[in-house]
Design a protein around this motif. Structure first.
Motif, PDB file in Angstrom:
ATOM      1  N   UNK A  46       0.821  -1.217   0.000  1.00  0.00           N
ATOM      2  CA  UNK A  46       0.000   0.000   0.000  1.00  0.00           C
ATOM      3  C   UNK A  46       0.851   1.263   0.000  1.00  0.00           C
ATOM      4  N   UNK A  47       2.068   1.175   0.482  1.00  0.00           N
ATOM      5  CA  UNK A  47       2.933   2.346   0.539  1.00  0.00           C
ATOM      6  C   UNK A  47       3.543   2.668  -0.830  1.00  0.00           C
ATOM      7  N   UNK A  48       3.455   1.747  -1.759  1.00  0.00           N
ATOM      8  CA  UNK A  48       4.035   1.932  -3.093  1.00  0.00           C
ATOM      9  C   UNK A  48       3.169   2.863  -3.940  1.00  0.00           C
ATOM     10  N   UNK A  49       3.797   3.439  -4.969  1.00  0.00           N
ATOM     11  CA  UNK A  49       3.021   4.230  -5.923  1.00  0.00           C
ATOM     12  C   UNK A  49       2.128   3.291  -6.710  1.00  0.00           C
ATOM     13  N   UNK A  50       0.998   3.822  -7.176  1.00  0.00           N
ATOM     14  CA  UNK A  50       0.151   3.010  -8.036  1.00  0.00           C
ATOM     15  C   UNK A  50       0.891   2.749  -9.344  1.00  0.00           C
ATOM     16  N   UNK A  51       0.822   1.534  -9.870  1.00  0.00           N
ATOM     17  CA  UNK A  51       1.549   1.217 -11.104  1.00  0.00           C
ATOM     18  C   UNK A  51       1.048   2.008 -12.310  1.00  0.00           C
ATOM     19  N   UNK A  52      -0.164   2.539 -12.233  1.00  0.00           N
ATOM     20  CA  UNK A  52      -0.729   3.293 -13.351  1.00  0.00           C
ATOM     21  C   UNK A  52      -0.608   4.799 -13.126  1.00  0.00           C
ATOM     22  N   UNK A  53       0.353   5.226 -12.307  1.00  0.00           N
ATOM     23  CA  UNK A  53       0.486   6.633 -11.933  1.00  0.00           C
ATOM     24  C   UNK A  53       0.636   7.565 -13.136  1.00  0.00           C
ATOM     25  N   UNK A  54       1.121   7.065 -14.248  1.00  0.00           N
ATOM     26  CA  UNK A  54       1.315   7.904 -15.438  1.00  0.00           C
ATOM     27  C   UNK A  54       0.070   8.005 -16.312  1.00  0.00           C
ATOM     28  N   UNK A  55      -0.987   7.329 -15.920  1.00  0.00           N
ATOM     29  CA  UNK A  55      -2.249   7.390 -16.654  1.00  0.00           C
ATOM     30  C   UNK A  55      -3.223   8.175 -15.794  1.00  0.00           C
ATOM     31  N   UNK A  56      -3.598   9.349 -16.247  1.00  0.00           N
ATOM     32  CA  UNK A  56      -4.455  10.220 -15.447  1.00  0.00           C
ATOM     33  C   UNK A  56      -5.900  10.124 -15.929  1.00  0.00           C
ATOM     34  N   UNK A  57      -6.734   9.477 -15.116  1.00  0.00           N
ATOM     35  CA  UNK A  57      -8.165   9.427 -15.408  1.00  0.00           C
ATOM     36  C   UNK A  57      -8.932  10.326 -14.448  1.00  0.00           C
ATOM     37  N   UNK A  58      -8.188  11.037 -13.604  1.00  0.00           N
ATOM     38  CA  UNK A  58      -8.795  12.002 -12.710  1.00  0.00           C
ATOM     39  C   UNK A  58      -9.108  11.494 -11.319  1.00  0.00           C
ATOM     40  N   UNK A  59      -9.262  10.188 -11.145  1.00  0.00           N
ATOM     41  CA  UNK A  59      -9.592   9.647  -9.829  1.00  0.00           C
ATOM     42  C   UNK A  59      -8.369   9.808  -8.932  1.00  0.00           C
ATOM     43  N   UNK A  60      -8.584  10.367  -7.741  1.00  0.00           N
ATOM     44  CA  UNK A  60      -7.465  10.642  -6.844  1.00  0.00           C
ATOM     45  C   UNK A  60      -6.981   9.376  -6.143  1.00  0.00           C
ATOM     46  N   UNK A  61      -5.702   9.361  -5.814  1.00  0.00           N
ATOM     47  CA  UNK A  61      -5.134   8.236  -5.076  1.00  0.00           C
ATOM     48  C   UNK A  61      -5.840   8.085  -3.737  1.00  0.00           C
ATOM     49  N   UNK A  62      -6.161   9.195  -3.103  1.00  0.00           N
ATOM     50  CA  UNK A  62      -6.841   9.158  -1.805  1.00  0.00           C
ATOM     51  C   UNK A  62      -8.195   8.445  -1.924  1.00  0.00           C
ATOM     52  N   UNK A  63      -8.948   8.757  -2.974  1.00  0.00           N
ATOM     53  CA  UNK A  63     -10.242   8.103  -3.176  1.00  0.00           C
ATOM     54  C   UNK A  63     -10.054   6.598  -3.358  1.00  0.00           C
ATOM     55  N   UNK A  64      -9.073   6.207  -4.174  1.00  0.00           N
ATOM     56  CA  UNK A  64      -8.832   4.782  -4.411  1.00  0.00           C
ATOM     57  C   UNK A  64      -8.427   4.058  -3.130  1.00  0.00           C
ATOM     58  N   UNK A  65      -7.586   4.683  -2.314  1.00  0.00           N
ATOM     59  CA  UNK A  65      -7.182   4.059  -1.062  1.00  0.00           C
ATOM     60  C   UNK A  65      -8.375   3.924  -0.114  1.00  0.00           C
ATOM     61  N   UNK A  66      -9.232   4.932  -0.084  1.00  0.00           N
ATOM     62  CA  UNK A  66     -10.444   4.844   0.741  1.00  0.00           C
ATOM     63  C   UNK A  66     -11.360   3.722   0.257  1.00  0.00           C
ATOM     64  N   UNK A  67     -11.495   3.590  -1.046  1.00  0.00           N
ATOM     65  CA  UNK A  67     -12.318   2.520  -1.612  1.00  0.00           C
ATOM     66  C   UNK A  67     -11.737   1.146  -1.273  1.00  0.00           C
ATOM     67  N   UNK A  68     -10.436   1.054  -1.290  1.00  0.00           N
ATOM     68  CA  UNK A  68      -9.763  -0.194  -0.933  1.00  0.00           C
ATOM     69  C   UNK A  68     -10.084  -0.570   0.514  1.00  0.00           C
ATOM     70  N   UNK A  69      -9.959   0.389   1.412  1.00  0.00           N
ATOM     71  CA  UNK A  69     -10.260   0.141   2.825  1.00  0.00           C
ATOM     72  C   UNK A  69     -11.723  -0.280   3.004  1.00  0.00           C
TER      73      UNK A  69
END
Length: 92
Positions: A46-69
């Motif tokens: 979880x501490x790693x960068x998302x592997x798709x960090x260079x593809x911007x679809x607008x969804x924030x990392x914070x939102x994705x981490x919250x969804x994961x939890x």
């Protein structure tokens, strides 16, 4: 509800690397046993960068981490077009 086996394969495809080539080609010709897919499961911290960090679809990392939890707890976020905006970042 999504099939867990299909979800696992989607995860492997979205997080995998060049090692997936052979099993993808094989799966285009015949059904590949789930065990073969599982051997290719990437281990991501979880501490790693998302592997798709260079593809911007607008969804924030914070939102994705919250969804994961939420998903770990078995909670689902309803579809925003039905229940309203969750401010994920994908809409302008």
């Amino acid at each position: 509800m999504e099939n867990p086996n299909k979800s696992l394969i989607q995860y492997i495809l979205s997080m995998g690397n060049a090692n997936l080539g052979d099993v993808i080609e094989e799966s285009s010709q015949k059904q590949v046993p789930l065990g073969k897919w599982k051997k290719l499961t990437p281990h991501w911290a979880m501490e790693s960068e998302f592997p798709w960090k260079n593809i911007n679809v607008g969804v924030t990392d914070e939102f994705l981490l919250n969804e994961y939890e939420k998903a770990l707890k078995g909670d689902l976020t309803p579809w925003c077009e039905t229940f309203g905006c969750y401010h994920c970042g994908s809409c302008p």
